[in-house]
Design an enzyme around this catalytic site. Structure first.
Site, short mmCIF file in Angstrom:
data_model
loop_
_atom_site.label_atom_id
_atom_site.label_comp_id
_atom_site.label_asym_id
_atom_site.label_seq_id
_atom_site.Cartn_x
_atom_site.Cartn_y
_atom_site.Cartn_z
N PHE A 1 0.76 -1.22 -0.06
CA PHE A 1 -0.28 -0.01 -0.18
C PHE A 1 0.83 1.16 -0.13
CE2 PHE A 1 -2.73 3.11 2.29
CZ PHE A 1 -4.05 3.04 1.85
N GLY A 2 0.78 1.78 -1.14
CA GLY A 2 1.82 2.97 -1.12
C GLY A 2 1.17 4.46 -1.03
N GLN B 1 8.26 -5.30 33.08
CA GLN B 1 8.41 -5.30 34.24
C GLN B 1 8.58 -6.45 35.30
OE1 GLN B 1 9.63 -2.17 34.97
NE2 GLN B 1 9.91 -2.38 36.97
N GLY C 1 15.12 -8.15 34.74
CA GLY C 1 16.13 -8.02 33.80
C GLY C 1 16.14 -9.04 32.65
N GLU D 1 -0.69 3.67 10.21
CA GLU D 1 -2.07 3.95 9.82
C GLU D 1 -2.89 4.83 10.61
OE1 GLU D 1 -4.16 0.01 8.69
OE2 GLU D 1 -2.54 -0.73 8.26
C1 FAD Z 1 7.09 0.19 10.17
C2 FAD Z 1 6.27 0.96 9.38
C3 FAD Z 1 5.39 0.54 8.29
C4 FAD Z 1 4.75 1.50 7.75
N1 FAD Z 1 3.93 0.90 6.65
C5 FAD Z 1 3.27 1.91 5.70
C6 FAD Z 1 2.75 1.30 4.52
O1 FAD Z 1 2.68 0.10 4.23
N2 FAD Z 1 2.28 2.04 3.57
C7 FAD Z 1 2.22 3.58 3.89
O2 FAD Z 1 1.66 4.18 3.04
N3 FAD Z 1 2.79 4.02 5.02
C8 FAD Z 1 3.10 3.15 6.01
N4 FAD Z 1 3.80 3.70 6.90
C9 FAD Z 1 4.10 4.97 7.25
C10 FAD Z 1 3.22 5.44 8.37
O3 FAD Z 1 1.87 5.24 8.20
C11 FAD Z 1 3.60 6.97 8.61
O4 FAD Z 1 4.88 6.84 9.37
C12 FAD Z 1 2.61 7.56 9.66
O5 FAD Z 1 1.43 7.96 8.93
C13 FAD Z 1 3.19 9.10 10.29
O6 FAD Z 1 3.83 9.77 9.43
P1 FAD Z 1 5.13 10.28 9.43
O7 FAD Z 1 5.95 9.32 9.84
O8 FAD Z 1 5.58 11.10 8.32
O9 FAD Z 1 5.06 11.24 10.92
P2 FAD Z 1 4.48 12.76 10.98
O10 FAD Z 1 3.29 12.93 9.94
O11 FAD Z 1 5.65 13.65 10.50
O12 FAD Z 1 4.36 13.03 12.31
C14 FAD Z 1 5.28 13.31 13.29
C15 FAD Z 1 4.36 13.46 14.73
O13 FAD Z 1 3.66 14.79 14.43
C16 FAD Z 1 2.15 14.24 14.83
N5 FAD Z 1 1.51 15.20 13.97
C17 FAD Z 1 1.32 15.28 12.77
N6 FAD Z 1 0.23 16.17 12.33
C18 FAD Z 1 -0.32 16.49 13.41
C19 FAD Z 1 -1.60 17.23 13.67
N7 FAD Z 1 -2.34 17.82 12.82
N8 FAD Z 1 -1.76 17.37 15.17
C20 FAD Z 1 -1.18 16.75 16.01
N9 FAD Z 1 -0.10 15.90 15.82
C21 FAD Z 1 0.17 15.86 14.48
C22 FAD Z 1 2.34 12.96 14.82
O14 FAD Z 1 0.99 12.39 15.57
C23 FAD Z 1 3.63 12.46 15.11
O15 FAD Z 1 3.47 12.39 16.70
C24 FAD Z 1 4.62 2.71 7.96
C25 FAD Z 1 5.58 3.30 8.85
C26 FAD Z 1 6.46 2.49 9.61
C27 FAD Z 1 7.04 3.02 10.72
#
Ligand code: FAD
Length: 383
Positions: free
Chosen positions: A123-124, A336, A340, A363
């Site tokens: 899912f991209g 916890q 250890g 998600e």
């Molecule tokens: C292991 C892994 C697997 C993944 N798999 C997929 C996949 O298959 N397909 C895909 O498309 N994506 C995938 N993702 C991406 C994932 O969905 C994103 O990492 C996630 O949506 C958060 O985006 P970001 O990492 O850019 O964080 P950011 O959006 O930059 O957020 C950083 C912080 O800011 C906060 N924040 C951002 N906007 C707001 C707001 N308006 N109000 C309050 N707080 C806010 C967030 O809650 C977070 O704490 C994956 C990620 C990981 C780590």
């Protein structure tokens, strides 16, 4: 809602429990250390019907309702979240979306292969610059005769290096924000698409997470899934259901944490007595148990709403928010209890905590779930 499982649901749950005991649990630590699940698991998941749950049988699916899907997802999450994620993405985010939005031709082309495990989906949506703010993605799809030419970069894509098809979201017109986004089914062997494995994850280490780079990738216009400009709605509808399966996986993590903590507390002695006899240890265990029950009930409610054809999106956000935070708490409390020994990977709870941690991020982060729930309650969008 009837909380008693039907005979069919109980049979599916037992099948999943046996599958995990045989095919997943014995390998989970080794796969975690090797940073790679054995790819043979995909065909096995397909053969047992877990990659086709809720997909109509006429397209090679194994039918079943959404509660059965939750039960399987929970068991897989109890065994290894890296394996659970393979199913949640290929079935939950890709095959179910093709079943909901695909043309007859797209369903015939992809669903039998996805349901059998012959092909895997990814899912991209996320890009380097747009995670939570996915509606502002910048990957572009430009019409060129009967084709589209797609260029852009997708980040953190689960199943990314393994998948045969990516459900890809790209901008097809200059309307700012989510209205210009369309969805495409892009075979991953299309020239111009390259994949880079992302290593060094805190958890889900066995899972194939990748960056996808598209440079002038040419697909026929028939590869578009759903109407032009509806891509963001398609992504959001996929994620709403996807949140239920993440929540179910989190219930599995919390249940595994509970089972491990109870077992260890009965075996480990300090001050001449099992640590289970100390009230402060019982508090840790009872906190985990309450989290397991609450997360499971919220998750089953989503399945019940979907199966009755009712609106489920806010309930799915509540379940995902609660269950993901609960899984982190539960695994941390279990660690916890282990003292250890919980900190080294010969024991299961450290991996549970590492795997749980991402659940509050992907998600839709916990903050984003709160904004979705807040918007539903107040009628005002904060983003
Ligand atoms: C292991 C892994 C697997 C993944 N798999 C997929 C996949 O298959 N397909 C895909 O498309 N994506 C995938 N993702 C991406 C994932 O969905 C994103 O990492 C996630 O949506 C958060 O985006 P970001 O990492 O850019 O964080 P950011 O959006 O930059 O957020 C950083 C912080 O800011 C906060 N924040 C951002 N906007 C707001 C707001 N308006 N109000 C309050 N707080 C806010 C967030 O809650 C977070 O704490 C994956 C990620 C990981 C780590």
């Amino acid at each position: 809602m009837n909380l008693e499982l039907s005979e069919e649901q109980e049979a599916v749950r037992r099948l999943a429990e046996d599958f995990v005991a045989r095919e997943v649990a014995p390998h989970a630590v080794a796969w975690d250390r090797a940073e790679e699940v054995d790819r043979a698991i995909v065909k096995k998941l397909g053969a047992v019907g877990f990659l086709g749950l809720t997909v109509p049988e006429e397209y090679g699916g194994s039918g079943g309702d959404h509660l059965a899907y939750c039960l399987v997802t929970e068991e897989l999450g109890r065994g290894d979240s890296s394996v659970r994620g393979i199913v949640s993405v290929s079935l939950g985010l890709v095959a179910k979306t093709v079943a909901a939005w695909g043309t007859e031709e797209q369903k015939r082309e992809w669903l039998p292969r996805l349901a059998s495990g012959e092909a895997l989906g990814c899912f991209g949506l996320t890009e380097p610059g747009t995670g939570s703010d996915a509606g502002n993605l910048v990957t572009r799809a430009v019409r060129d005769g009967d084709d589209y030419r797609i260029s852009g970069t997708k980040m953190f894509i689960t199943n990314g290096t393994w998948a045969e098809v990516v459900l890809l979201f790209a901008r097809t017109n200059d309307t700012p924000g989510h209205k210009g986004v369309s969805a495409f089914l892009v075979p991953t062997d299309t020239p111009g698409l390259t994949r880079r494995a992302i290593h060094g994850k805190l958890g889900l280490r066995g899972q194939a997470t990748a960056e996808l780079v598209l440079e002038d990738v040419r697909v026929p216009a028939a590869a578009m899934l759903g109407p032009e400009g509806k891509g963001f709605s398609i992504a959001m509808s996929a994620l709403a259901k996807g949140r239920m399966s993440v929540a179910a996986g989190c219930v599995g993590i919390a249940q595994a944490a509970l089972d491990a903590a109870v077992r260890y507390a009965g075996e480990r002695e300090q001050f001449g007595r099992p640590i289970a006899s100390y009230q402060l240890v019982q508090e840790l265990i009872s906190d985990i148990a309450v989290d397991v029950d609450a997360a499971r009930l919220l998750t089953w409610r989503v399945a019940d709403l979907i199966d009755r054809g009712l609106d489920f999106a806010t309930a799915a956000s509540k379940a995902k928010l609660y269950a993901s935070e609960a899984a982190v708490r539960a695994a941390n409390n279990a660690l916890q209890v282990f003292g250890g020994y919980g900190y080294i990977d010969e024991y299961p709870v450290g991996k549970l905590l590492r795997d749980a941690r991402v659940m509050t991020l992907y998600e839709g982060t916990s903050q984003i779930q709160k904004l979705i729930i807040g918007r539903a309650l107040t009628g005002v969008s904060a983003f």
